[in-house]
Design a protein around this motif. Sequence first.
Motif, PDB file in Angstrom:
ATOM      1  N   TYR A  30      31.860 -21.119  31.319  1.00 22.76           N
ATOM      2  CA  TYR A  30      32.424 -19.917  30.706  1.00 22.76           C
ATOM      3  C   TYR A  30      32.943 -20.219  29.298  1.00 22.76           C
ATOM      4  O   TYR A  30      32.689 -19.468  28.356  1.00 22.76           O
ATOM      5  CB  TYR A  30      33.544 -19.364  31.590  1.00 22.76           C
ATOM      6  CG  TYR A  30      34.230 -18.150  31.013  1.00 22.76           C
ATOM      7  CD1 TYR A  30      33.586 -16.924  30.975  1.00 22.76           C
ATOM      8  CD2 TYR A  30      35.522 -18.240  30.499  1.00 22.76           C
ATOM      9  CE1 TYR A  30      34.208 -15.806  30.438  1.00 22.76           C
ATOM     10  CE2 TYR A  30      36.149 -17.141  29.964  1.00 22.76           C
ATOM     11  CZ  TYR A  30      35.488 -15.925  29.932  1.00 22.76           C
ATOM     12  OH  TYR A  30      36.109 -14.824  29.388  1.00 22.76           O
ATOM     13  N   LEU A  31      33.669 -21.322  29.140  1.00 19.11           N
ATOM     14  CA  LEU A  31      34.174 -21.705  27.817  1.00 19.11           C
ATOM     15  C   LEU A  31      33.023 -22.043  26.873  1.00 19.11           C
ATOM     16  O   LEU A  31      33.089 -21.731  25.671  1.00 19.11           O
ATOM     17  CB  LEU A  31      35.129 -22.903  27.937  1.00 19.11           C
ATOM     18  CG  LEU A  31      36.493 -22.595  28.573  1.00 19.11           C
ATOM     19  CD1 LEU A  31      37.289 -23.880  28.717  1.00 19.11           C
ATOM     20  CD2 LEU A  31      37.263 -21.579  27.754  1.00 19.11           C
ATOM     21  N   TYR A  32      31.978 -22.621  27.380  1.00 22.21           N
ATOM     22  CA  TYR A  32      30.821 -22.947  26.541  1.00 22.21           C
ATOM     23  C   TYR A  32      30.132 -21.673  26.049  1.00 22.21           C
ATOM     24  O   TYR A  32      29.719 -21.599  24.894  1.00 22.21           O
ATOM     25  CB  TYR A  32      29.848 -23.828  27.306  1.00 22.21           C
ATOM     26  CG  TYR A  32      28.614 -24.169  26.508  1.00 22.21           C
ATOM     27  CD1 TYR A  32      28.687 -25.091  25.480  1.00 22.21           C
ATOM     28  CD2 TYR A  32      27.401 -23.549  26.786  1.00 22.21           C
ATOM     29  CE1 TYR A  32      27.565 -25.407  24.733  1.00 22.21           C
ATOM     30  CE2 TYR A  32      26.272 -23.852  26.038  1.00 22.21           C
ATOM     31  CZ  TYR A  32      26.352 -24.783  25.005  1.00 22.21           C
ATOM     32  OH  TYR A  32      25.262 -25.079  24.263  1.00 22.21           O
ATOM     33  N   THR A  33      30.023 -20.680  26.960  1.00 27.18           N
ATOM     34  CA  THR A  33      29.386 -19.425  26.526  1.00 27.18           C
ATOM     35  C   THR A  33      30.247 -18.679  25.525  1.00 27.18           C
ATOM     36  O   THR A  33      29.734 -17.988  24.647  1.00 27.18           O
ATOM     37  CB  THR A  33      29.089 -18.515  27.729  1.00 27.18           C
ATOM     38  OG1 THR A  33      30.292 -18.271  28.445  1.00 27.18           O
ATOM     39  CG2 THR A  33      28.042 -19.131  28.631  1.00 27.18           C
ATOM     40  N   LEU A  34      31.582 -18.790  25.607  1.00 23.07           N
ATOM     41  CA  LEU A  34      32.465 -18.110  24.655  1.00 23.07           C
ATOM     42  C   LEU A  34      32.496 -18.816  23.311  1.00 23.07           C
ATOM     43  O   LEU A  34      32.376 -18.183  22.253  1.00 23.07           O
ATOM     44  CB  LEU A  34      33.880 -18.036  25.213  1.00 23.07           C
ATOM     45  CG  LEU A  34      34.163 -16.985  26.263  1.00 23.07           C
ATOM     46  CD1 LEU A  34      35.619 -17.083  26.708  1.00 23.07           C
ATOM     47  CD2 LEU A  34      33.889 -15.596  25.739  1.00 23.07           C
ATOM     48  N   TYR A  35      32.686 -20.122  23.336  1.00 30.33           N
ATOM     49  CA  TYR A  35      32.917 -20.863  22.108  1.00 30.33           C
ATOM     50  C   TYR A  35      31.818 -21.842  21.755  1.00 30.33           C
ATOM     51  O   TYR A  35      31.919 -22.535  20.744  1.00 30.33           O
ATOM     52  CB  TYR A  35      34.247 -21.653  22.226  1.00 30.33           C
ATOM     53  CG  TYR A  35      35.421 -20.767  22.510  1.00 30.33           C
ATOM     54  CD1 TYR A  35      35.909 -19.880  21.552  1.00 30.33           C
ATOM     55  CD2 TYR A  35      36.054 -20.814  23.771  1.00 30.33           C
ATOM     56  CE1 TYR A  35      37.004 -19.067  21.828  1.00 30.33           C
ATOM     57  CE2 TYR A  35      37.136 -20.004  24.033  1.00 30.33           C
ATOM     58  CZ  TYR A  35      37.601 -19.140  23.065  1.00 30.33           C
ATOM     59  OH  TYR A  35      38.673 -18.346  23.331  1.00 30.33           O
ATOM     60  N   GLY A  36      30.769 -21.917  22.527  1.00 29.78           N
ATOM     61  CA  GLY A  36      29.712 -22.895  22.295  1.00 29.78           C
ATOM     62  C   GLY A  36      28.952 -22.691  21.003  1.00 29.78           C
ATOM     63  O   GLY A  36      28.575 -23.630  20.319  1.00 29.78           O
TER      64      GLY A  36
END
Length: 119
Positions: free
Chosen positions: A110-116
Motif C-alpha cells: 500500500y505504501l509503495y503504491t502511494l509513494y512509490g
Amino acid sequence: MKTEYILLKEAILTNNCPECYSKDGLTLSFKQEKLHSKLMTKTKREIIEHMNCKTCETTIFPGRWTDDIERTYAYHKKTIAPEPSSIKFTGIFYIILLVTLLIFTAGGFYLYTLYGSQI
C-alpha cells in the motif's frame, strides 16, 4: 504454562536404604521436563533424578547416598536415553506469524503504491 515430566527410566534398587536400612523399597527415577504453552512445546535438556524409599517413605538426597548407591546410580544414569532438547511451535503460532506477515506485506504494498512513484 503447563509442566509435564517425561519418565525416562524408573529402577527398583536392591541397595539398603540409608534411613531405615530396608533392603526392598528404594526406587530411582529419571525424568525430563516438558513445558507446554499455547504457542510452543519445549523439551528441556536437564534430567531430574529422584530417589525415594517406599518402606519409610523418605526422599533420599545425594548427600546420604552410600558408595553402593553411587555406583548403582552411575550405572543407571548411563543407560537412559533422554529426548533431545527442542522447541516445537503449535498451529496457533504459525497462524499468528502468517497474519503478521500478511499485514506487513499489505502495508508495504500500500505504501509503495502511494509513494512509490515519488521516490
